[in-house]
Design a protein around this motif. Structure first.
Motif, PDB file in Angstrom:
ATOM      1  N   LYS A  95       1.072  -1.204  -0.168  1.00  0.00           N
ATOM      2  CA  LYS A  95       0.514  -0.102   0.256  1.00  0.00           C
ATOM      3  C   LYS A  95       0.697   1.592  -0.270  1.00  0.00           C
ATOM      4  N   TYR A  96       1.591   1.380   1.110  1.00  0.00           N
ATOM      5  CA  TYR A  96       2.747   2.349   0.501  1.00  0.00           C
ATOM      6  C   TYR A  96       3.266   2.526  -0.080  1.00  0.00           C
ATOM      7  N   VAL A 117       4.408   5.670  -5.419  1.00  0.00           N
ATOM      8  CA  VAL A 117       5.238   5.587  -6.935  1.00  0.00           C
ATOM      9  C   VAL A 117       3.684   5.865  -7.942  1.00  0.00           C
ATOM     10  N   CYS A 118       2.639   5.180  -7.125  1.00  0.00           N
ATOM     11  CA  CYS A 118       1.630   5.696  -8.696  1.00  0.00           C
ATOM     12  C   CYS A 118       0.267   5.450  -7.866  1.00  0.00           C
ATOM     13  N   ILE A 119      -0.430   6.673  -7.385  1.00  0.00           N
ATOM     14  CA  ILE A 119      -1.650   7.103  -7.295  1.00  0.00           C
ATOM     15  C   ILE A 119      -2.827   6.701  -7.249  1.00  0.00           C
ATOM     16  N   LEU A 120      -2.224   6.504  -9.067  1.00  0.00           N
ATOM     17  CA  LEU A 120      -3.643   5.945  -9.657  1.00  0.00           C
ATOM     18  C   LEU A 120      -4.093   4.592  -9.048  1.00  0.00           C
ATOM     19  N   LEU A 121      -3.005   3.699  -8.445  1.00  0.00           N
ATOM     20  CA  LEU A 121      -3.590   2.221  -8.301  1.00  0.00           C
ATOM     21  C   LEU A 121      -4.091   2.793  -6.964  1.00  0.00           C
ATOM     22  N   LEU A 165      -7.047   4.266  -6.859  1.00  0.00           N
ATOM     23  CA  LEU A 165      -8.415   4.075  -8.115  1.00  0.00           C
ATOM     24  C   LEU A 165      -8.382   2.618  -8.263  1.00  0.00           C
ATOM     25  N   TRP A 166      -8.131   1.570  -8.175  1.00  0.00           N
ATOM     26  CA  TRP A 166      -8.784   0.393  -8.436  1.00  0.00           C
ATOM     27  C   TRP A 166      -9.534  -0.486  -8.284  1.00  0.00           C
ATOM     28  N   PRO A 167      -9.858  -0.210  -7.394  1.00  0.00           N
ATOM     29  CA  PRO A 167     -11.045  -0.227  -6.830  1.00  0.00           C
ATOM     30  C   PRO A 167     -11.999   0.144  -6.430  1.00  0.00           C
ATOM     31  N   LEU A 168     -12.330   1.136  -7.940  1.00  0.00           N
ATOM     32  CA  LEU A 168     -13.396   1.694  -8.733  1.00  0.00           C
ATOM     33  C   LEU A 168     -13.570   0.701  -9.882  1.00  0.00           C
ATOM     34  N   PHE A 169     -13.000  -0.272 -10.262  1.00  0.00           N
ATOM     35  CA  PHE A 169     -12.383  -0.749 -11.174  1.00  0.00           C
ATOM     36  C   PHE A 169     -12.506  -2.832 -11.663  1.00  0.00           C
TER      37      PHE A 169
END
Length: 152
Positions: A118-119, A124-128, A130-134
């Motif tokens: 998680k850290y 590194v990539c804050i877009l990860l 958003l993964w729970p949305l998809f």
């Protein structure tokens, strides 16, 4: 896990914001006295003529900052999620918790692995985040790897 409701992205996000504010405050309270002592002992990097003064400044300021800033959030997450509460303070306030596939509490090792992933992914990539949305199970990368769920 079957009878539980998934926490949802919004609840998880608010819990993370609460935890970030708490950690930021605690780290600041711990680091400010060290920063003040370092400034009192050594006026600045520019004025420090000998290497020993720079070493003292780095040792009393940079090392604690790195340790608190890197290890603090990881250990906080791991200890709290693997505790009997199964949640950080932010998650407790949002009435959500982390469980494994059987609906049980995570071991400290699993919680530590989850916190590390998680850290790293959030830095590194804050877009990860958003993964729970998809995905239908509303899992982030750290949840998928450790095989856990965040539930209400």
């Amino acid at each position: 896990m079957e009878n539980s409701t998934l926490a949802g992205f919004g609840n998880r996000l608010v819990a993370q914001i609460i935890d970030s504010l708490i950690l930021g405050f605690v780290i600041s309270v711990l680091i400010l006295p060290i920063f003040g002592i370092s400034l009192f002992n050594s006026s600045s990097f520019a004025d420090a003529e000998d290497e020993a003064a720079v070493a003292v400044l780095v040792g009393t300021l940079v090392v604690p900052l790195l340790l608190a800033g890197l290890l603090g959030p990881i250990l906080y997450e791991a200890f709290m999620v693997s505790s009997s509460k199964q949640a950080t303070i932010g998650k407790i306030l949002m009435k959500i918790k982390v469980v494994d596939e059987q609906g049980q509490r995570l071991t400290f090792g699993a919680a530590l692995g989850r916190a590390l992933i998680k850290y790293v992914t959030s830095n590194v990539c804050i877009l990860l985040w958003l993964w729970p949305l998809f995905n239908d199970k509303e899992q982030a990368l750290h949840d998928i790897v450790v095989k856990d769920y965040v539930i209400k």
